[in-house]
Design a protein around this motif. Structure first.
Motif, PDB file in Angstrom:
ATOM      1  N   ASN A  83       7.369  11.688   5.899  1.00  0.00           N
ATOM      2  CA  ASN A  83       5.961  11.199   5.539  1.00  0.00           C
ATOM      3  C   ASN A  83       5.305  11.699   4.546  1.00  0.00           C
ATOM      4  N   VAL A  84       5.824  11.166   3.084  1.00  0.00           N
ATOM      5  CA  VAL A  84       5.372  11.708   2.100  1.00  0.00           C
ATOM      6  C   VAL A  84       3.777  11.573   1.729  1.00  0.00           C
ATOM      7  N   SER A  85       3.243  12.487   1.019  1.00  0.00           N
ATOM      8  CA  SER A  85       1.785  12.388   0.862  1.00  0.00           C
ATOM      9  C   SER A  85       1.310  12.671  -0.831  1.00  0.00           C
ATOM     10  N   ASP A  86       0.199  12.610  -1.093  1.00  0.00           N
ATOM     11  CA  ASP A  86      -0.210  12.857  -2.429  1.00  0.00           C
ATOM     12  C   ASP A  86      -0.961  14.145  -2.283  1.00  0.00           C
ATOM     13  N   ARG A  87      -0.987  14.962  -1.403  1.00  0.00           N
ATOM     14  CA  ARG A  87      -1.607  16.131  -1.246  1.00  0.00           C
ATOM     15  C   ARG A  87      -1.382  17.333  -2.126  1.00  0.00           C
ATOM     16  N   HIS A  88      -0.144  17.129  -2.645  1.00  0.00           N
ATOM     17  CA  HIS A  88       0.189  18.244  -3.692  1.00  0.00           C
ATOM     18  C   HIS A  88      -0.502  18.031  -5.040  1.00  0.00           C
ATOM     19  N   TRP A  89      -1.136  17.361  -5.391  1.00  0.00           N
ATOM     20  CA  TRP A  89      -2.140  17.059  -6.372  1.00  0.00           C
ATOM     21  C   TRP A  89      -3.132  17.744  -6.193  1.00  0.00           C
ATOM     22  N   SER A  90      -3.725  17.832  -5.119  1.00  0.00           N
ATOM     23  CA  SER A  90      -5.005  18.626  -4.798  1.00  0.00           C
ATOM     24  C   SER A  90      -5.006  20.001  -4.496  1.00  0.00           C
ATOM     25  N   SER A  91      -5.995  20.683  -5.237  1.00  0.00           N
ATOM     26  CA  SER A  91      -6.095  21.977  -4.985  1.00  0.00           C
ATOM     27  C   SER A  91      -6.561  22.469  -3.646  1.00  0.00           C
ATOM     28  N   GLY A 129       0.845  -1.356   0.010  1.00  0.00           N
ATOM     29  CA  GLY A 129       0.022   0.062  -0.084  1.00  0.00           C
ATOM     30  C   GLY A 129       0.699   1.336  -0.060  1.00  0.00           C
ATOM     31  N   GLY A 130       1.888   1.315   0.839  1.00  0.00           N
ATOM     32  CA  GLY A 130       2.825   2.442   0.810  1.00  0.00           C
ATOM     33  C   GLY A 130       3.408   2.489  -0.540  1.00  0.00           C
ATOM     34  N   MET A 131       3.809   1.451  -1.124  1.00  0.00           N
ATOM     35  CA  MET A 131       4.654   1.830  -2.471  1.00  0.00           C
ATOM     36  C   MET A 131       3.746   2.273  -3.396  1.00  0.00           C
ATOM     37  N   TRP A 132       2.235   1.849  -3.351  1.00  0.00           N
ATOM     38  CA  TRP A 132       1.260   2.301  -4.366  1.00  0.00           C
ATOM     39  C   TRP A 132       1.085   3.786  -4.246  1.00  0.00           C
ATOM     40  N   LEU A 133       1.281   4.124  -2.958  1.00  0.00           N
ATOM     41  CA  LEU A 133       1.215   5.734  -2.754  1.00  0.00           C
ATOM     42  C   LEU A 133       2.453   6.426  -3.153  1.00  0.00           C
ATOM     43  N   GLY A 134       3.477   6.061  -2.827  1.00  0.00           N
ATOM     44  CA  GLY A 134       4.566   6.724  -2.907  1.00  0.00           C
ATOM     45  C   GLY A 134       5.830   6.162  -3.506  1.00  0.00           C
ATOM     46  N   GLY A 135       5.460   5.108  -4.371  1.00  0.00           N
ATOM     47  CA  GLY A 135       6.791   4.335  -4.616  1.00  0.00           C
ATOM     48  C   GLY A 135       7.736   3.628  -3.762  1.00  0.00           C
ATOM     49  N   PHE A 141      10.125   6.977   4.048  1.00  0.00           N
ATOM     50  CA  PHE A 141       9.443   6.638   5.350  1.00  0.00           C
ATOM     51  C   PHE A 141      10.046   6.014   6.584  1.00  0.00           C
ATOM     52  N   LEU A 142      10.521   4.608   5.822  1.00  0.00           N
ATOM     53  CA  LEU A 142      10.927   3.697   6.553  1.00  0.00           C
ATOM     54  C   LEU A 142      12.395   3.795   7.219  1.00  0.00           C
ATOM     55  N   HIS A 143      13.222   4.664   6.360  1.00  0.00           N
ATOM     56  CA  HIS A 143      14.796   5.036   7.002  1.00  0.00           C
ATOM     57  C   HIS A 143      14.901   6.341   7.245  1.00  0.00           C
ATOM     58  N   LYS A 144      13.946   7.199   6.937  1.00  0.00           N
ATOM     59  CA  LYS A 144      14.142   8.827   7.231  1.00  0.00           C
ATOM     60  C   LYS A 144      13.335   9.493   7.725  1.00  0.00           C
ATOM     61  N   ASP A 145      12.045   8.711   8.222  1.00  0.00           N
ATOM     62  CA  ASP A 145      10.986   9.159   8.954  1.00  0.00           C
ATOM     63  C   ASP A 145      10.415  10.503   8.017  1.00  0.00           C
ATOM     64  N   ASP A 147      -1.430  10.557   3.311  1.00  0.00           N
ATOM     65  CA  ASP A 147       0.035  10.089   3.503  1.00  0.00           C
ATOM     66  C   ASP A 147       0.559   8.916   3.715  1.00  0.00           C
ATOM     67  N   MET A 148       1.844   8.752   3.587  1.00  0.00           N
ATOM     68  CA  MET A 148       2.216   7.528   3.847  1.00  0.00           C
ATOM     69  C   MET A 148       1.923   6.747   5.372  1.00  0.00           C
ATOM     70  N   LEU A 149       2.061   7.469   6.374  1.00  0.00           N
ATOM     71  CA  LEU A 149       1.485   6.860   7.589  1.00  0.00           C
ATOM     72  C   LEU A 149       0.204   6.571   7.496  1.00  0.00           C
ATOM     73  N   GLU A 150      -0.709   7.213   6.894  1.00  0.00           N
ATOM     74  CA  GLU A 150      -2.050   6.978   6.991  1.00  0.00           C
ATOM     75  C   GLU A 150      -2.473   5.680   6.205  1.00  0.00           C
ATOM     76  N   THR A 151      -1.574   5.454   5.081  1.00  0.00           N
ATOM     77  CA  THR A 151      -1.554   4.390   4.084  1.00  0.00           C
ATOM     78  C   THR A 151      -1.012   3.253   4.698  1.00  0.00           C
TER      79      THR A 151
END
Length: 128
Positions: free
Chosen positions: A102-110, A83-89, A96-100, A116-120
């Motif tokens: 928390n990437v997200s896809d919010r930048h696509w939304s106006s 699921g995490g890779m589906w969100l952020g590759g 997320f795993l090694h550097k803490d 974000d990764m944690l939620e996913t």
């Protein structure tokens, strides 16, 4: 929403059931995993499922021992990693795993909505 004909509502170049990224420049997941153009992809839900299985297999092949170790120490299972890779590759998951980070896809939304990764990771960790 289980709509195999949908384009991402936030504006990302993502299509179909599983929101495959395809813009012909940076992302080419439809052509790579389904071998068709976007219009053909959107007409065939079975093809979308086959392509998703193939992409998931590739994702799992990218994971390294240190990724599994980091995920296990945080309590995440293989479904969460997918699921995490589906969100952020793979790169987003590793951030997320090694550097803490928390990437997200919010930048696509106006409106700033998205996930974000944690939620996913938490969502997919509880499936199964």
């Amino acid at each position: 929403g289980y709509d195999y004909t949908i384009r991402n509502k936030a504006g990302a170049p993502a299509w179909g059931y599983f929101q495959f990224m395809q813009d012909g420049v940076r992302w080419n997941n439809i052509s790579k995993y389904a071998g068709v153009d976007i219009d053909t992809f959107l007409k065939d839900p079975v093809l979308q499922i086959r392509a998703a299985r193939s992409l998931a297999s590739d994702f799992l092949g990218q994971l390294k021992w240190d990724d599994y170790n980091a995920a296990a120490s945080m309590g995440y299972n293989k479904q969460a990693l997918l699921g995490g890779m589906w969100l952020g590759g793979y790169g987003g998951l590793r951030k997320f795993l090694h550097k803490d980070i928390n990437v997200s896809d919010r930048h696509w939304s106006s409106t700033g909505s998205g996930t974000d990764m944690l939620e996913t990771l938490n969502y997919f960790n509880n499936i199964g």
